[in-house]
Scaffold this motif. Structure first.
Motif, mmCIF file in Angstrom:
data_model
loop_
_atom_site.group_PDB
_atom_site.id
_atom_site.type_symbol
_atom_site.label_atom_id
_atom_site.label_comp_id
_atom_site.label_asym_id
_atom_site.label_seq_id
_atom_site.Cartn_x
_atom_site.Cartn_y
_atom_site.Cartn_z
ATOM 1 N N SER A 25 41.725 38.719 9.450
ATOM 2 C CA SER A 25 42.741 37.896 8.781
ATOM 3 C C SER A 25 43.543 37.041 9.764
ATOM 4 N N GLY A 26 43.325 37.273 11.064
ATOM 5 C CA GLY A 26 44.064 36.514 12.067
ATOM 6 C C GLY A 26 45.293 37.229 12.600
ATOM 7 N N VAL A 27 45.682 38.348 11.976
ATOM 8 C CA VAL A 27 46.795 39.146 12.488
ATOM 9 C C VAL A 27 46.330 39.821 13.772
ATOM 10 N N LEU A 28 47.189 39.842 14.770
ATOM 11 C CA LEU A 28 46.881 40.512 16.029
ATOM 12 C C LEU A 28 47.505 41.900 16.005
ATOM 13 N N ARG A 29 46.761 42.899 16.453
ATOM 14 C CA ARG A 29 47.229 44.285 16.498
ATOM 15 C C ARG A 29 47.318 44.732 17.957
ATOM 16 N N LEU A 30 48.509 45.188 18.349
ATOM 17 C CA LEU A 30 48.773 45.631 19.709
ATOM 18 C C LEU A 30 48.412 47.099 19.910
ATOM 19 N N ASP A 31 47.988 47.436 21.114
ATOM 20 C CA ASP A 31 47.809 48.811 21.563
ATOM 21 C C ASP A 31 48.220 48.808 23.032
ATOM 22 N N VAL A 32 49.486 49.140 23.307
ATOM 23 C CA VAL A 32 50.076 49.001 24.633
ATOM 24 C C VAL A 32 50.416 50.372 25.198
ATOM 25 N N ARG A 33 50.163 50.518 26.508
ATOM 26 C CA ARG A 33 50.487 51.767 27.205
ATOM 27 C C ARG A 33 50.979 51.444 28.602
ATOM 28 N N GLY A 34 51.999 52.174 29.038
ATOM 29 C CA GLY A 34 52.516 51.949 30.375
ATOM 30 C C GLY A 34 53.465 53.049 30.800
ATOM 31 N N THR A 35 53.997 52.893 32.002
ATOM 32 C CA THR A 35 54.926 53.863 32.566
ATOM 33 C C THR A 35 56.165 53.140 33.059
ATOM 34 N N ILE A 36 57.312 53.708 32.718
ATOM 35 C CA ILE A 36 58.596 53.239 33.227
ATOM 36 C C ILE A 36 59.012 54.198 34.331
ATOM 37 N N GLN A 37 59.407 53.650 35.486
ATOM 38 C CA GLN A 37 60.043 54.459 36.516
ATOM 39 C C GLN A 37 61.506 54.053 36.542
ATOM 40 N N CYS A 89 51.426 34.521 13.890
ATOM 41 C CA CYS A 89 52.020 33.211 14.163
ATOM 42 C C CYS A 89 51.283 32.164 13.335
ATOM 43 N N SER A 90 51.976 31.098 13.047
ATOM 44 C CA SER A 90 51.295 29.977 12.390
ATOM 45 C C SER A 90 50.323 29.351 13.388
ATOM 46 N N LYS A 91 49.391 28.570 12.893
ATOM 47 C CA LYS A 91 48.436 27.886 13.784
ATOM 48 C C LYS A 91 49.181 26.997 14.765
ATOM 49 N N GLU A 92 50.218 26.325 14.301
ATOM 50 C CA GLU A 92 50.997 25.436 15.176
ATOM 51 C C GLU A 92 51.666 26.224 16.304
ATOM 52 N N GLN A 93 52.252 27.371 15.982
ATOM 53 C CA GLN A 93 52.906 28.177 17.014
ATOM 54 C C GLN A 93 51.873 28.767 17.976
ATOM 55 N N ALA A 94 50.730 29.215 17.454
ATOM 56 C CA ALA A 94 49.664 29.743 18.312
ATOM 57 C C ALA A 94 49.153 28.656 19.255
ATOM 58 N N ASP A 95 49.001 27.437 18.751
ATOM 59 C CA ASP A 95 48.569 26.320 19.601
ATOM 60 C C ASP A 95 49.604 26.045 20.690
ATOM 61 N N ARG A 96 50.884 26.082 20.337
ATOM 62 C CA ARG A 96 51.952 25.887 21.329
ATOM 63 C C ARG A 96 51.893 26.970 22.411
ATOM 64 N N LEU A 97 51.727 28.226 21.975
ATOM 65 C CA LEU A 97 51.656 29.344 22.915
ATOM 66 C C LEU A 97 50.463 29.185 23.849
ATOM 67 N N ASN A 98 49.305 28.866 23.290
ATOM 68 C CA ASN A 98 48.099 28.696 24.103
ATOM 69 C C ASN A 98 48.181 27.493 25.037
ATOM 70 N N ALA A 99 49.041 26.529 24.722
ATOM 71 C CA ALA A 99 49.250 25.356 25.583
ATOM 72 C C ALA A 99 50.295 25.623 26.671
ATOM 73 N N GLY A 100 50.866 26.855 26.689
ATOM 74 C CA GLY A 100 51.818 27.200 27.742
ATOM 75 C C GLY A 100 53.268 27.154 27.340
ATOM 76 N N ALA A 101 53.559 26.881 26.072
ATOM 77 C CA ALA A 101 54.953 26.869 25.610
ATOM 78 C C ALA A 101 55.464 28.301 25.485
ATOM 79 N N GLN A 102 56.753 28.461 25.639
ATOM 80 C CA GLN A 102 57.401 29.762 25.434
ATOM 81 C C GLN A 102 57.852 29.851 23.984
ATOM 82 N N LEU A 103 57.471 30.932 23.308
ATOM 83 C CA LEU A 103 57.903 31.158 21.936
ATOM 84 C C LEU A 103 59.066 32.137 21.932
ATOM 85 N N LYS A 104 59.929 31.984 20.942
ATOM 86 C CA LYS A 104 61.098 32.851 20.770
ATOM 87 C C LYS A 104 60.937 33.691 19.505
#
Length: 183
Positions: A89-101, A118-133
């Protein structure tokens, strides 16, 4: 009078499911509420993704990541990564693991799933190097923590929820979340 013997009742695991299914849903609104308490901000600089195929990207966290909040301050240790699945469907699913010291030397494992849309426009902006909020995309995480530290043991019982406040790909690639404890 007949005396009943005392018995221990054993409730089968599926009984609660059956009981819950027989209780009608409330049509008048929620019967409880959820509050949150700010825990920390997490900042993770990211390597360029490893594209395994069209449905799996792996983002390794670079050094320089950090967390900071009212009761915790520290850095992210390697290895840490995000296995990002792209659903049909285009939704991205995260699976993140890490350690905090922490700044006082304690180790805390953090892991979370989440969803990004994200909308296609926002995804295109992100992939072009823009920062999303935060308002540019739906980007929510559900962190949990594990530690043997007495000082940070309270985190073992916390279910967190995180909201992206900044994400950028390319030069200066990173993700930043505000993380809250759900109460």
């Amino acid at each position: 009078m007949k005396c009943l013997s005392s018995r221990h009742w054993i409730i089968p695991a599926g009984a609660f499911v059956a009981l819950a299914a027989s209780v009608p849903a409330s049509a008048g609104g929620p019967e409880t509420s959820i509050q949150t308490e700010y825990l920390m901000t997490l900042h993770a600089p990211l390597d360029a993704p490893q594209a395994i195929d069209q449905s799996l990207l792996i983002y390794n966290v670079q050094s320089g990541g950090w967390v900071e909040g009212p009761r915790i301050k520290g850095k992210l240790l390697g290895p840490a990564a995000d296995w990002l699945r792209v659903t049909p469907s285009g939704v991205l699913r995260l699976d993140v693991r890490g350690t905090i010291q922490t700044d006082d030397g304690e180790l805390i494992y953090i892991s979370y799933g989440g969803a990004i849309q994200c909308s296609k426009e926002q995804a295109d902006r992100l992939n072009a190097g823009a920062q999303l909020k935060a308002d540019d995309c739906y980007f929510i995480t559900a962190p949990s923590f594990q530690t043997k530290s007495d000082k940070y043991a309270w985190l073992n019982a916390v279910q967190g929820v995180g909201k992206m406040i900044s994400v950028k790909f390319g030069d200066g690639s990173h993700v930043r979340y505000n993380i809250f404890a759900v109460k």
